[in-house]
Scaffold this motif. Structure first.
Motif, PDB file in Angstrom:
ATOM      1  N   ALA A   1      23.704  -6.898  12.562  1.00 51.79           N
ATOM      2  CA  ALA A   1      22.659  -7.911  12.400  1.00 51.79           C
ATOM      3  C   ALA A   1      22.631  -8.437  10.968  1.00 51.79           C
ATOM      4  O   ALA A   1      22.446  -9.638  10.732  1.00 51.79           O
ATOM      5  CB  ALA A   1      21.297  -7.320  12.776  1.00 51.79           C
ATOM      6  N   SER A   2      22.825  -7.517  10.000  1.00 52.61           N
ATOM      7  CA  SER A   2      22.842  -7.942   8.602  1.00 52.61           C
ATOM      8  C   SER A   2      24.018  -8.888   8.333  1.00 52.61           C
ATOM      9  O   SER A   2      23.857  -9.927   7.693  1.00 52.61           O
ATOM     10  CB  SER A   2      22.929  -6.719   7.685  1.00 52.61           C
ATOM     11  OG  SER A   2      23.028  -7.104   6.333  1.00 52.61           O
ATOM     12  N   ALA A   3      25.205  -8.525   8.843  1.00 50.77           N
ATOM     13  CA  ALA A   3      26.361  -9.399   8.658  1.00 50.77           C
ATOM     14  C   ALA A   3      26.163 -10.732   9.363  1.00 50.77           C
ATOM     15  O   ALA A   3      26.529 -11.794   8.846  1.00 50.77           O
ATOM     16  CB  ALA A   3      27.621  -8.698   9.174  1.00 50.77           C
ATOM     17  N   ALA A   4      25.576 -10.677  10.578  1.00 46.51           N
ATOM     18  CA  ALA A   4      25.335 -11.920  11.315  1.00 46.51           C
ATOM     19  C   ALA A   4      24.329 -12.803  10.584  1.00 46.51           C
ATOM     20  O   ALA A   4      24.480 -14.027  10.532  1.00 46.51           O
ATOM     21  CB  ALA A   4      24.832 -11.595  12.719  1.00 46.51           C
ATOM     22  N   ARG A   5      23.283 -12.169  10.011  1.00 50.42           N
ATOM     23  CA  ARG A   5      22.298 -12.959   9.253  1.00 50.42           C
ATOM     24  C   ARG A   5      22.930 -13.628   8.046  1.00 50.42           C
ATOM     25  O   ARG A   5      22.626 -14.787   7.725  1.00 50.42           O
ATOM     26  CB  ARG A   5      21.140 -12.053   8.814  1.00 50.42           C
ATOM     27  CG  ARG A   5      20.118 -11.782   9.885  1.00 50.42           C
ATOM     28  CD  ARG A   5      18.846 -11.208   9.289  1.00 50.42           C
ATOM     29  NE  ARG A   5      19.085  -9.977   8.553  1.00 50.42           N
ATOM     30  CZ  ARG A   5      19.053  -8.764   9.087  1.00 50.42           C
ATOM     31  NH1 ARG A   5      18.779  -8.633  10.385  1.00 50.42           N
ATOM     32  NH2 ARG A   5      19.265  -7.691   8.362  1.00 50.42           N
ATOM     33  N   GLN A   6      23.812 -12.885   7.370  1.00 50.16           N
ATOM     34  CA  GLN A   6      24.470 -13.459   6.198  1.00 50.16           C
ATOM     35  C   GLN A   6      25.359 -14.635   6.601  1.00 50.16           C
ATOM     36  O   GLN A   6      25.343 -15.683   5.963  1.00 50.16           O
ATOM     37  CB  GLN A   6      25.293 -12.380   5.494  1.00 50.16           C
ATOM     38  CG  GLN A   6      25.864 -12.842   4.157  1.00 50.16           C
ATOM     39  CD  GLN A   6      26.563 -11.718   3.433  1.00 50.16           C
ATOM     40  OE1 GLN A   6      26.816 -10.673   4.005  1.00 50.16           O
ATOM     41  NE2 GLN A   6      26.894 -11.929   2.177  1.00 50.16           N
ATOM     42  N   ARG A   7      26.128 -14.442   7.694  1.00 45.36           N
ATOM     43  CA  ARG A   7      26.970 -15.547   8.159  1.00 45.36           C
ATOM     44  C   ARG A   7      26.123 -16.732   8.626  1.00 45.36           C
ATOM     45  O   ARG A   7      26.447 -17.890   8.350  1.00 45.36           O
ATOM     46  CB  ARG A   7      27.885 -15.070   9.282  1.00 45.36           C
ATOM     47  CG  ARG A   7      29.020 -14.161   8.828  1.00 45.36           C
ATOM     48  CD  ARG A   7      30.062 -14.025   9.933  1.00 45.36           C
ATOM     49  NE  ARG A   7      29.492 -13.403  11.131  1.00 45.36           N
ATOM     50  CZ  ARG A   7      29.493 -12.099  11.348  1.00 45.36           C
ATOM     51  NH1 ARG A   7      30.025 -11.270  10.475  1.00 45.36           N
ATOM     52  NH2 ARG A   7      28.968 -11.603  12.466  1.00 45.36           N
ATOM     53  N   GLU A   8      25.033 -16.411   9.340  1.00 49.75           N
ATOM     54  CA  GLU A   8      24.174 -17.479   9.825  1.00 49.75           C
ATOM     55  C   GLU A   8      23.530 -18.228   8.657  1.00 49.75           C
ATOM     56  O   GLU A   8      23.389 -19.457   8.685  1.00 49.75           O
ATOM     57  CB  GLU A   8      23.090 -16.890  10.734  1.00 49.75           C
ATOM     58  CG  GLU A   8      22.155 -17.945  11.318  1.00 49.75           C
ATOM     59  CD  GLU A   8      21.049 -17.320  12.141  1.00 49.75           C
ATOM     60  OE1 GLU A   8      20.266 -18.072  12.728  1.00 49.75           O
ATOM     61  OE2 GLU A   8      20.973 -16.075  12.181  1.00 49.75           O
ATOM     62  N   ARG A   9      23.161 -17.476   7.625  1.00 52.07           N
ATOM     63  CA  ARG A   9      22.541 -18.108   6.465  1.00 52.07           C
ATOM     64  C   ARG A   9      23.500 -19.074   5.781  1.00 52.07           C
ATOM     65  O   ARG A   9      23.148 -20.192   5.441  1.00 52.07           O
ATOM     66  CB  ARG A   9      22.094 -17.022   5.483  1.00 52.07           C
ATOM     67  CG  ARG A   9      21.359 -17.556   4.258  1.00 52.07           C
ATOM     68  CD  ARG A   9      21.059 -16.422   3.298  1.00 52.07           C
ATOM     69  NE  ARG A   9      20.434 -16.906   2.077  1.00 52.07           N
ATOM     70  CZ  ARG A   9      20.323 -16.190   0.972  1.00 52.07           C
ATOM     71  NH1 ARG A   9      20.818 -14.957   0.939  1.00 52.07           N
ATOM     72  NH2 ARG A   9      19.750 -16.689  -0.106  1.00 52.07           N
ATOM     73  N   ARG A  10      24.775 -18.627   5.638  1.00 47.22           N
ATOM     74  CA  ARG A  10      25.756 -19.502   5.005  1.00 47.22           C
ATOM     75  C   ARG A  10      26.076 -20.700   5.884  1.00 47.22           C
ATOM     76  O   ARG A  10      26.209 -21.827   5.399  1.00 47.22           O
ATOM     77  CB  ARG A  10      27.028 -18.713   4.688  1.00 47.22           C
ATOM     78  CG  ARG A  10      26.846 -17.672   3.591  1.00 47.22           C
ATOM     79  CD  ARG A  10      28.149 -16.950   3.304  1.00 47.22           C
ATOM     80  NE  ARG A  10      27.962 -15.926   2.271  1.00 47.22           N
ATOM     81  CZ  ARG A  10      28.914 -15.086   1.876  1.00 47.22           C
ATOM     82  NH1 ARG A  10      30.111 -15.147   2.430  1.00 47.22           N
ATOM     83  NH2 ARG A  10      28.669 -14.184   0.938  1.00 47.22           N
ATOM     84  N   THR A  11      26.205 -20.446   7.189  1.00 45.70           N
ATOM     85  CA  THR A  11      26.494 -21.550   8.102  1.00 45.70           C
ATOM     86  C   THR A  11      25.352 -22.552   8.121  1.00 45.70           C
ATOM     87  O   THR A  11      25.574 -23.773   8.098  1.00 45.70           O
ATOM     88  CB  THR A  11      26.751 -21.003   9.517  1.00 45.70           C
ATOM     89  OG1 THR A  11      27.814 -20.043   9.473  1.00 45.70           O
ATOM     90  CG2 THR A  11      27.122 -22.117  10.467  1.00 45.70           C
ATOM     91  N   ALA A  12      24.117 -22.038   8.184  1.00 47.29           N
ATOM     92  CA  ALA A  12      22.962 -22.934   8.185  1.00 47.29           C
ATOM     93  C   ALA A  12      22.882 -23.724   6.887  1.00 47.29           C
ATOM     94  O   ALA A  12      22.573 -24.926   6.881  1.00 47.29           O
ATOM     95  CB  ALA A  12      21.683 -22.131   8.404  1.00 47.29           C
ATOM     96  N   ALA A  13      23.175 -23.043   5.769  1.00 47.47           N
ATOM     97  CA  ALA A  13      23.140 -23.747   4.484  1.00 47.47           C
ATOM     98  C   ALA A  13      24.227 -24.811   4.412  1.00 47.47           C
ATOM     99  O   ALA A  13      24.005 -25.911   3.894  1.00 47.47           O
ATOM    100  CB  ALA A  13      23.305 -22.744   3.339  1.00 47.47           C
ATOM    101  N   LEU A  14      25.412 -24.477   4.944  1.00 50.12           N
ATOM    102  CA  LEU A  14      26.497 -25.456   4.945  1.00 50.12           C
ATOM    103  C   LEU A  14      26.146 -26.657   5.819  1.00 50.12           C
ATOM    104  O   LEU A  14      26.400 -27.813   5.458  1.00 50.12           O
ATOM    105  CB  LEU A  14      27.783 -24.792   5.433  1.00 50.12           C
ATOM    106  CG  LEU A  14      29.077 -25.589   5.284  1.00 50.12           C
ATOM    107  CD1 LEU A  14      29.342 -25.928   3.818  1.00 50.12           C
ATOM    108  CD2 LEU A  14      30.254 -24.808   5.849  1.00 50.12           C
TER     109      LEU A  14
END
Length: 899
Positions: free
Chosen positions: A500-513
């Motif tokens: 979940a932590s890795a997914a949140r980090q990826r989601e955060r970067r994807t959302a920011a991008l």
């Protein structure tokens, strides 16, 4: 079958060829060992070029005291070396800036794999060479086979010597020509014996170690093979350009699994050699599996170094994450059509495979059609000694307290419900506590909670209570089952948390991008685009950033500074400028100018490099890992496309402006040439008649011709004055000198100047009796009235009456001139004030009079407009601000410049 390249391939090849044509040519003199004659051959070739008229300079040449080599250096221009002080010692290095300033046609660089002294612009000498090539300078360089990165471990196995100075294979791939300087081992050993390689003391030691005949034979074979690979690559490029049919029906693709273990370096080099031999693409993949032990910061840094090494050797680097490492490896390999998979030989004890499962066994069994290569993990390179790190030191005190508190809370709750439930239900309470602890803490506290929960269950609830003795053997099985269930549940809980932590980090970067791309799509202007990129990068990476774009002279400038931006100092600005000029990343964490505080990425768009993105890590960030760099490159790509769009919009605006200027210039030339020709023709005709000796003119006709010359000269003067006045107004060269004036006086002056032209024209003057003094420039307002009257006289019949009036309306005086002429064409009420616009062609003129009127009135703070008059004719009105009360006689109004 048509094997010709497609148009897209031809265009791509043409673009590459154009870029290479602008760069210098690199020729490498390649040898198997020191002393084979690389430097000698390089100098001999350079002398031949100099005899052909080529400008040759020696950047750095190491003769090692060899007389034959020193003789070839004599007569060549030598660029002075740069002195660098390091640890109390003066080091003399190649002066890159001096070479760029000198810019010879050909420069000689010896020992291409040399590591520069700290404080140099680049870490390696080959990077200096690449900058010389980018500047259009041809380079001759020398290199030994043991310095090639992909062959480094092979050379160390053969010779027993680990070579520390290496360069990536891309340097050889970049070379336009590789010339093998070959010498049989017997001849090389003879040269060593004669002291032509090393001095006597070093020669004896070298003969016993590196310069053994077997070593030289093996190194010679490596050099021959690597040279053959370079020649084969050139042949393949030729076949591709010429559309020659491919030899292999399908291409190979290689994937190597990389981890933090230092032995991964061997796997990477093996994969590079295999890929080069098969002319195949290759990938370096790291797996982040939650089942694995979470790596330490040192392991993450080691892994980042391995991934950077693979990237520098030409690999595509990928980081995967998933539930099971073997499944992720094989799934990704199949999705990328990998034919050969390279993994490391296990070095851990065999019992771990029986308990936790064997990754190698799973990969081999499930690989299917993929060939699996297992490479030995042993290496001659010294492995770094592990630094002991106590587990208690790595974990937070809060986690341990939560673990103890969870066991205590479970025990209290179990004590409350134990009179009403069975022991099985009591054990469930402890398992629930373990789940809660695992969801809030790390692996160590979760394991502690598991052990303490079983101990507490035994001590407080299993008969006999308040003792760890077990009265019934069946409870031992319960303890074991409870321990296994609790351990599995806690492990699964931790795994879900990490996923979940890795997914949140990826989601955060994807959302920011995504947010950045959406915001950049709507923003306009370099400052707004820069602000959006800086804000998103600051939020995602906890860093400050700056966007630099080139100015008029190609020098980078900062279009925006905000709270999340940092101002690069002179040193940082020079790093950013280097990044922009060479289209490569530099600064923190790279091999180019690594002493910089920030990382600089080029903003490369589809057509060119449009700027540089600088990222300064926050206080909690030491440097960026490989995943973060890739993410930053994604942000940089989005920013580059947006800035390119802004540049294209600006260029389109400039092109439109240039087109309008060209149209305006042509219109002006057409109008001026036509309207100047008319009075000039009249003046020339009248003057030539007066000069004719055979024509007898009476007094009346002579006066008539002289009057024509005067009137047409005045007309010509008016035309030229309008053009000059318009030029001065547009360049803001006219200053409005306001004075308190009476409008009646200016009207009287204008009527006196136009007396002859108005004597046969009906004219009505209606000026209000209560007109106040008005602040205006008398000369300029006089010109406004002159141009309006001139316009009315030109475009209306001679019998058409004119009416001039002026009244006070609020804070303005409204001046109006009306006529009974043909009026203004529909829709032209505003455009008639544009340059070179005329209501009709009947009156002549070049269409600047009304434009000048508008500029002067606006400069006074008023406005001017036109409209058609009821019953026929046109009305021209303009306003002038009344201002405050007129000052005393000693006060003056300061001059205001034209805005």
């Amino acid at each position: 079958m048509d094997n010709r390249p497609s148009p897209d391939e031809l265009l791509a090849q043409l673009k590459v060829d154009e870029e290479r044509e602008q760069q210098g040519k690199l020729k490498i003199f390649f040898g198997a060992a020191p002393g084979v004659g690389k430097t000698y051959a390089m100098l001999a070739a350079a002398r031949e070029k100099r005899s052909e008229g080529i400008d040759v300079a020696a950047g750095i040449v190491e003769t090692h005291g060899r007389r034959e080599t020193e003789a070839l250096v004599e007569g060549l221009e030598i660029i002075p070396r740069r002195e660098i002080e390091y640890s109390g010692t003066i080091l003399r290095e190649f002066d890159l800036d001096a070479a760029l300033k000198r810019k010879p046609g050909l420069i000689l660089i010896d020992e291409l794999a040399h590591t520069n002294a700290p404080g140099s612009r680049h870490k390696k000498r080959w990077q200096d060479v690449f900058e010389l090539l980018a500047a259009g300078i041809n380079v001759y360089a020398s290199l030994n086979v043991q310095h090639v990165e992909s062959l480094n471990d092979v050379v160390s196995q053969i010779t027993g010597v680990v070579v520390r100075e290496t360069l990536p294979d891309l340097v050889l791939d970049r070379a336009d020509e590789v010339e093998l300087i070959d010498l049989p081992p017997e001849d090389l050993l003879q040269r060593l014996k004669e002291g032509k390689v090393y001095v006597a003391e070093l020669a004896d030691r070298a003969r016993q170690h590196f310069f053994r005949r077997g070593n030289l034979l093996a190194l010679r074979e490596l050099a021959l093979r690597r040279t053959a690979e370079c020649v084969d690559e050139q042949m393949q490029d030729y076949r591709q350009v010429k559309g020659v049919r491919e030899i292999w029906p399908a291409g190979e693709r290689i994937m190597v699994c990389v981890g933090a273990n230092p032995r991964s370096i061997r796997l990477i080099r093996s994969a590079k050699r295999m890929a080069a031999g098969l002319h195949a693409q290759w990938l370096a993949v790291n797996i982040e599996a939650p089942a694995m032990v979470k790596p330490s910061e040192a392991d993450m840094r080691q892994l980042a170094e391995h991934m950077r090494l693979a990237e520098s050797l030409g690999a595509e680097t990928v980081t995967l994450s998933g539930h099971k490492a073997s499944e992720e490896i094989l799934n990704y390999a199949r999705s990328r059509n990998v034919t050969k998979l390279i993994v490391g030989k296990p070095t851990h004890p065999r019992w771990k495979d029986r308990i936790y499962g064997s990754l190698l066994d799973e990969v081999v069994r499930e690989s299917g059609n993929i060939d699996v290569y297992v490479i030995s993990g042993e290496s001659a390179e010294a492995l770094p000694a592990p630094v002991p790190k106590p587990a208690l030191q790595r974990l937070r005190t809060r986690d341990w307290l939560l673990s103890l508190g969870g066991v205590a809370g479970s025990t209290g709750l179990a004590a409350l419900i134990s009179p009403y439930v069975t022991l099985v239900d009591v054990s469930m309470v402890y398992i629930l506590g373990i789940v809660v602890t695992s969801s809030l803490t790390s692996r160590g506290p979760s394991l502690l909670a598991t052990v303490l929960s079983i101990a507490a269950f035994d001590f407080f609830f299993v008969p006999p209570v308040f003792t760890f003795a077990v009265g019934d053997a069946k409870y031992l099985v319960s303890f074991v089952v409870m321990f296994v269930v609790a351990l599995v549940i806690s492990s699964l809980t931790l795994r879900v948390r990490e996923q979940a932590s890795a997914a949140r980090q990826r989601e955060r970067r994807t959302a920011a991008l995504y947010s950045l791309s959406r915001e950049l799509a709507h923003e306009r202007g370099f400052d707004r685009l820069s602000a959006a990129a800086i804000r998103q990068i600051g939020e995602v990476f906890s860093s400050k950033a700056v966007v630099l774009i080139p100015g008029e002279k190609g020098i980078l400038e900062v279009p925006f500074m905000g709270p999340n931006a940092f101002a690069p100092d002179r040193r940082e600005a020079s790093v950013a400028q280097w990044t922009f000029d060479h289209h490569q990343r530099a600064g923190l964490g790279t091999d180019t100018l690594p002493g910089s505080k920030a990382l600089y990425l080029p903003l490369v768009a589809s057509s060119k490099t449009v700027g540089v993105l600088g990222i300064l890590p926050g206080p909690a960030v030491v440097s960026f890992d490989q995943d973060q760099v890739h993410a930053l490159e994604s942000f940089a790509n989005q920013t580059a496309l947006a800035i390119e769009r802004a540049f294209l919009a600006e260029e389109a605006q400039q092109a439109l402006l240039q087109a309008e200027t060209e149209t305006l210039r042509n219109t002006m030339l057409s109008s001026v040439s036509h309207d100047l020709r008319t009075p000039l023709a009249a003046i020339t005709g009248a003057a030539s008649t007066l000069l004719q000796q055979d024509v007898v003119l009476d007094q009346f006709n002579r006066r008539e011709l002289i009057q024509t010359i005067y009137e047409e000269s005045d007309h010509l003067n008016q035309l030229i004055r309008n053009v000059l006045d318009m030029t001065r107004l547009e360049s803001k060269a006219i200053t409005v000198k306001k004075e308190w004036q009476s409008l009646e006086e200016i009207v009287g002056v204008v009527l006196n100047r136009l007396h002859d032209r108005l004597k046969d024209r009906p004219l009505k003057i209606d000026l209000s009796e209560h007109l106040p003094l008005i602040p205006f420039d008398p000369l300029l307002i006089e010109q406004v009235l002159m141009n309006l009257f001139d316009n009315a006289l030109k475009y209306t019949p001679t019998v058409s009456p004119l009416e001039l009036s002026a009244v006070v309306q609020g804070d303005y005086v409204v001046v109006e001139l009306s006529d009974r002429g043909p009026g203004i064409p529909d829709g032209a009420e505003e455009s008639i004030f544009e340059k070179f616009m005329r209501g009709s062609s009947a009156g002549g003129g070049i269409g600047l009079g009304l434009t000048i009127c508008r500029a002067i009135v606006i400069a006074h703070g008023g406005r001017i407009w036109s409209e058609n008059r009821e019953g026929g004719g046109a009305i021209f009105r303009f306003t002038l601000p009344v201002g405050e009360e007129p000052p005393g006689p000693e006060q003056e109004i300061e001059a205001d410049e034209v805005p």
